[in-house]
Scaffold this active site. Structure first.
Site, PDB file in Angstrom:
ATOM      1  N   TYR A 198       5.430  -8.868  15.071  1.00  0.00           N
ATOM      2  CA  TYR A 198       5.541  -7.660  14.207  1.00  0.00           C
ATOM      3  C   TYR A 198       6.141  -6.504  15.198  1.00  0.00           C
ATOM      4  O   TYR A 198       7.242  -6.026  14.650  1.00  0.00           O
ATOM      5  CB  TYR A 198       4.267  -7.024  13.976  1.00  0.00           C
ATOM      6  CG  TYR A 198       4.161  -5.976  13.047  1.00  0.00           C
ATOM      7  CD1 TYR A 198       4.749  -5.858  11.649  1.00  0.00           C
ATOM      8  CD2 TYR A 198       3.647  -4.696  13.455  1.00  0.00           C
ATOM      9  CE1 TYR A 198       4.707  -4.704  10.877  1.00  0.00           C
ATOM     10  CE2 TYR A 198       3.628  -3.430  12.718  1.00  0.00           C
ATOM     11  CZ  TYR A 198       4.086  -3.597  11.298  1.00  0.00           C
ATOM     12  OH  TYR A 198       4.184  -2.546  10.521  1.00  0.00           O
ATOM     13  N   ARG A 244      26.968  -0.950   0.784  1.00  0.00           N
ATOM     14  CA  ARG A 244      27.924  -1.683  -0.335  1.00  0.00           C
ATOM     15  C   ARG A 244      27.740  -0.293  -1.484  1.00  0.00           C
ATOM     16  O   ARG A 244      28.911  -0.131  -2.001  1.00  0.00           O
ATOM     17  CB  ARG A 244      27.520  -2.743  -0.823  1.00  0.00           C
ATOM     18  CG  ARG A 244      28.345  -3.832  -1.486  1.00  0.00           C
ATOM     19  CD  ARG A 244      28.025  -5.142  -1.469  1.00  0.00           C
ATOM     20  NE  ARG A 244      26.533  -5.519  -1.861  1.00  0.00           N
ATOM     21  CZ  ARG A 244      25.789  -6.264  -1.741  1.00  0.00           C
ATOM     22  NH1 ARG A 244      26.067  -6.989  -0.489  1.00  0.00           N
ATOM     23  NH2 ARG A 244      24.630  -6.268  -2.127  1.00  0.00           N
ATOM     24  N   LYS A 291       9.977  -5.154  14.392  1.00  0.00           N
ATOM     25  CA  LYS A 291      10.533  -3.505  14.178  1.00  0.00           C
ATOM     26  C   LYS A 291      11.238  -3.017  15.017  1.00  0.00           C
ATOM     27  O   LYS A 291      12.065  -1.981  14.580  1.00  0.00           O
ATOM     28  CB  LYS A 291       8.944  -2.864  13.800  1.00  0.00           C
ATOM     29  CG  LYS A 291       8.240  -3.235  12.609  1.00  0.00           C
ATOM     30  CD  LYS A 291       8.644  -2.746  11.454  1.00  0.00           C
ATOM     31  CE  LYS A 291       8.143  -2.820  10.189  1.00  0.00           C
ATOM     32  NZ  LYS A 291       8.563  -2.345   8.907  1.00  0.00           N
ATOM     33  N   ASP A 350      12.431 -12.303  -2.151  1.00  0.00           N
ATOM     34  CA  ASP A 350      12.297 -12.063  -0.820  1.00  0.00           C
ATOM     35  C   ASP A 350      13.435 -11.552  -0.185  1.00  0.00           C
ATOM     36  O   ASP A 350      14.621 -11.973  -0.205  1.00  0.00           O
ATOM     37  CB  ASP A 350      12.085 -13.631  -0.230  1.00  0.00           C
ATOM     38  CG  ASP A 350      11.726 -13.553   0.980  1.00  0.00           C
ATOM     39  OD1 ASP A 350      12.000 -12.476   1.786  1.00  0.00           O
ATOM     40  OD2 ASP A 350      11.240 -14.443   1.641  1.00  0.00           O
ATOM     41  N   VAL A 351      13.332 -10.393   0.277  1.00  0.00           N
ATOM     42  CA  VAL A 351      14.549  -9.375   0.840  1.00  0.00           C
ATOM     43  C   VAL A 351      14.983 -10.172   2.067  1.00  0.00           C
ATOM     44  O   VAL A 351      16.052  -9.921   2.529  1.00  0.00           O
ATOM     45  CB  VAL A 351      13.959  -8.011   1.151  1.00  0.00           C
ATOM     46  CG1 VAL A 351      12.956  -7.921   2.310  1.00  0.00           C
ATOM     47  CG2 VAL A 351      15.158  -7.201   1.693  1.00  0.00           C
ATOM     48  N   PHE A 401       0.724  -0.995   0.142  1.00  0.00           N
ATOM     49  CA  PHE A 401       0.043   0.022  -0.001  1.00  0.00           C
ATOM     50  C   PHE A 401       0.820   1.389  -0.108  1.00  0.00           C
ATOM     51  O   PHE A 401       0.724   1.991  -1.054  1.00  0.00           O
ATOM     52  CB  PHE A 401      -0.972   0.040   1.317  1.00  0.00           C
ATOM     53  CG  PHE A 401      -1.548   1.371   1.535  1.00  0.00           C
ATOM     54  CD1 PHE A 401      -2.043   2.016   0.697  1.00  0.00           C
ATOM     55  CD2 PHE A 401      -1.456   1.704   2.737  1.00  0.00           C
ATOM     56  CE1 PHE A 401      -2.533   3.486   1.075  1.00  0.00           C
ATOM     57  CE2 PHE A 401      -2.119   2.699   3.317  1.00  0.00           C
ATOM     58  CZ  PHE A 401      -2.561   3.652   2.284  1.00  0.00           C
ATOM     59  N   ASN A 452       8.092  -9.635  -2.621  1.00  0.00           N
ATOM     60  CA  ASN A 452       7.789 -11.211  -2.866  1.00  0.00           C
ATOM     61  C   ASN A 452       6.206 -11.499  -2.745  1.00  0.00           C
ATOM     62  O   ASN A 452       6.041 -12.553  -3.060  1.00  0.00           O
ATOM     63  CB  ASN A 452       8.607 -11.848  -2.031  1.00  0.00           C
ATOM     64  CG  ASN A 452       8.010 -11.642  -0.478  1.00  0.00           C
ATOM     65  OD1 ASN A 452       7.132 -10.660  -0.243  1.00  0.00           O
ATOM     66  ND2 ASN A 452       8.241 -12.581   0.425  1.00  0.00           N
ATOM     67  N   GLY A 488       2.163  -8.002  -0.613  1.00  0.00           N
ATOM     68  CA  GLY A 488       1.857  -6.952  -1.782  1.00  0.00           C
ATOM     69  C   GLY A 488       0.965  -7.451  -2.658  1.00  0.00           C
ATOM     70  O   GLY A 488       0.556  -8.536  -2.765  1.00  0.00           O
ATOM     71  N   ARG A 539      -7.756  -4.407   8.821  1.00  0.00           N
ATOM     72  CA  ARG A 539      -7.802  -3.123   9.544  1.00  0.00           C
ATOM     73  C   ARG A 539      -8.790  -2.389   9.519  1.00  0.00           C
ATOM     74  O   ARG A 539      -9.745  -2.510   8.685  1.00  0.00           O
ATOM     75  CB  ARG A 539      -6.585  -2.404   9.506  1.00  0.00           C
ATOM     76  CG  ARG A 539      -5.363  -2.975   9.777  1.00  0.00           C
ATOM     77  CD  ARG A 539      -3.951  -2.216   9.693  1.00  0.00           C
ATOM     78  NE  ARG A 539      -3.546  -2.163   8.552  1.00  0.00           N
ATOM     79  CZ  ARG A 539      -2.457  -1.719   8.108  1.00  0.00           C
ATOM     80  NH1 ARG A 539      -1.589  -1.303   9.022  1.00  0.00           N
ATOM     81  NH2 ARG A 539      -1.960  -1.922   6.709  1.00  0.00           N
TER      82      ARG A 539
END
Lengths: 328, 328
Positions: free
Chosen positions: A146, A107, A150, A56-57, A11, A32, A36, A187
């Site tokens: 979660y 990097r 974070k 996938d980070v 979003f 990924n 999303g 939500r």
């Protein structure tokens, strides 16, 4: 500028990508599709300057050649039903995901921004919450996958800043709404709007006296870009400042969408914060930022978006299938 | 039983390994010597049943063949000077390290224990701290690389328990002391003892009125093994219950080691908790556990160990060289 943005199909990520493209920048999006939406990528790919890597980070980031100005780490499930469905993946994108993004910034000599959250304050005992408040979060409850992910992401971002001199930013995003939210994100904004559009009762949790302070997505985007223009490494709250009870909010949505639907009270979710509202003194003084879009205006635009989705094709899209099972 | 123990060359890990060997079990020790001491491994390797793999659990664990009953994750720098020297490594052993250990337990069908810490309570506002207290920790301060790593480790342990049905235990270890501590761990017990042995002033931080509650290492080991014998997945505090001010503690050590040395007051370390003391109701009722070794007895044994080190060879060993730079 050339930016890499994780969570570009989310979003907030998709709004942020569109904003940078509007400003003439190049954006490499990464997602990924765990939470999303491919439709956001398709829309962005139609524009010059946008490229996309499905990855996938948490497992790694694509090897970027050429200069990079910013790495913006916005990837994460963010709504309670999503992150509770994928607790291990949510923890991983906060730890391994953040670290891969930090390492890429290091990097390439890019600057780094972490999308943190008001959830680091947990169920706060201080109102409103300034950035200096340490929070009141359950380290191992149902929401901890979660909240702790974070909090960890903030800690490692500051560790890279302090110990490895990376140029970092941290924003703490409070409740944000607008077009392109997932209809099934679970939500309150999307719940109420879609219930009203479907002619169903609006389900208010608990006694409905818990409050939230909403910000419209364009205000958030403006705050993010202003923070990128200053040098400041501590977290910055970005959120709406007008608290509204959930019962009152249900009334507003009902009046806007369908005054005929009733309101029904249901049990409160576990560890759900009673109240959350940002102290935005830092954003106001550092960035000359305050929210500008009224709840009424923002809701009208959001309702218009969901009304169109409903007209276009019945039920909202369900959650993406699980694309990554965390393994060793 | 056959157990894999990360952090086997650490203070608590080496005591735990020795305890299991005493009981006739087989122990596979793993350590990367970032803060562990090779001398502990050498002593353990002289005993039947012990094997050792030098490895960084943050990067992965050895592939274990044959059955495994327990994976015990005790690896982490634990003293402020150590973890502040290695903030990224400390964060990694809490996230990637814990996850590798969880995955090994899952793969082998072993049970899993996490060594968490009283530091998850941060600078607590509730005294004494029950396990249900959510804590008061700075998510991005100088100590956050340790506090948030351990809070994250608890969260992912509970996520594996809840979502993947792993049989897990979590202990929160409060201030523990005894032989085999690193002389240079920078914590108050070793600081005072080694200052007194060297004939130097005992350095008391702040006004010395902050309190600590110490437990002797054999009490901790007894609590750990009792928790392994019951099925209980929530965190369990293990710690001493008698609070002592740092000024009074300095007096006790001085009387025991060298009444001639003075006491000197120095500034308080950043984010240092004023007070920390466990509520051990859970351990008492669940495990029939209370600390048994008095501070006086425990200190005598600890002083004897350090006196021998001082006699044997001058200055205490300094920190191991950095063996692992966190990279992508």
């Amino acid at each position: 500028m050339r930016l890499l943005l994780t969570g570009s199909a989310g979003f907030i990520g998709s709004h942020l990508a569109a904003h940078f493209l509007d400003a003439g920048h190049d954006v490499i999006g990464v997602d990924n599709y765990l939470s999303g939406q491919p439709a956001h990528t398709e829309r962005l790919l139609a524009r010059p300057g946008f490229s996309f890597v499905q990855a996938d980070v948490s497992l790694g980031l694509p090897d970027v050649t050429g200069p990079l100005d910013w790495v913006l780490h916005f990837a994460s499930p963010a709504s309670p039903p999503h992150y509770q469905q994928f607790p291990v993946e949510t923890l991983m994108v906060g730890a391994q995901g953040t670290q891969h993004a930090l390492n890429l910034a290091e990097r390439t000599g890019a600057r780094f921004m972490l999308a943190s959250t008001s959830e680091v304050y947990g169920d706060p005992l201080v109102h409103p919450q300034p950035e200096t408040y340490w929070g009141h979060a359950n380290p191992n409850g149902l929401r901890s996958c979660y909240d702790e992910a974070k909090r960890y992401a903030e800690a490692i971002t500051m560790a890279y800043h302090r110990a490895r001199d990376l140029d970092t930013r941290i924003i703490r995003i409070f409740n944000t709404y607008g077009p392109h939210m997932r209809a099934d994100d679970g939500r309150v904004v999307t719940n109420f709007i879609n219930q009203a559009l479907a002619g169903e009762a609006l389900t208010v949790q608990g006694d409905g006296q818990q409050t939230r302070s909403f910000q419209y997505v364009s205000d958030l985007i403006r705050g993010i870009t202003r923070l990128m223009d200053v040098t400041y490494h501590e977290p910055v709250n970005l959120g709406g400042t007008e608290a509204i009870t959930m019962q009152r909010f249900a009334e507003v949505v009902r009046q806007l969408v369908n005054p005929a639907v009733p309101i029904r009270f249901v049990p409160l979710a576990a560890d759900d914060p009673r109240q959350r509202q940002p102290d935005i003194t830092v954003a106001r003084t550092l960035l000359d930022w305050t929210p500008e879009v009224s709840l009424d205006d923002g809701l009208r635009r959001t309702v218009a978006y969901f009304r169109q989705l409903h007209v276009q094709g019945g039920p909202p899209p369900s959650l993406s299938p699980l694309v990554h099972q965390a393994t060793d």
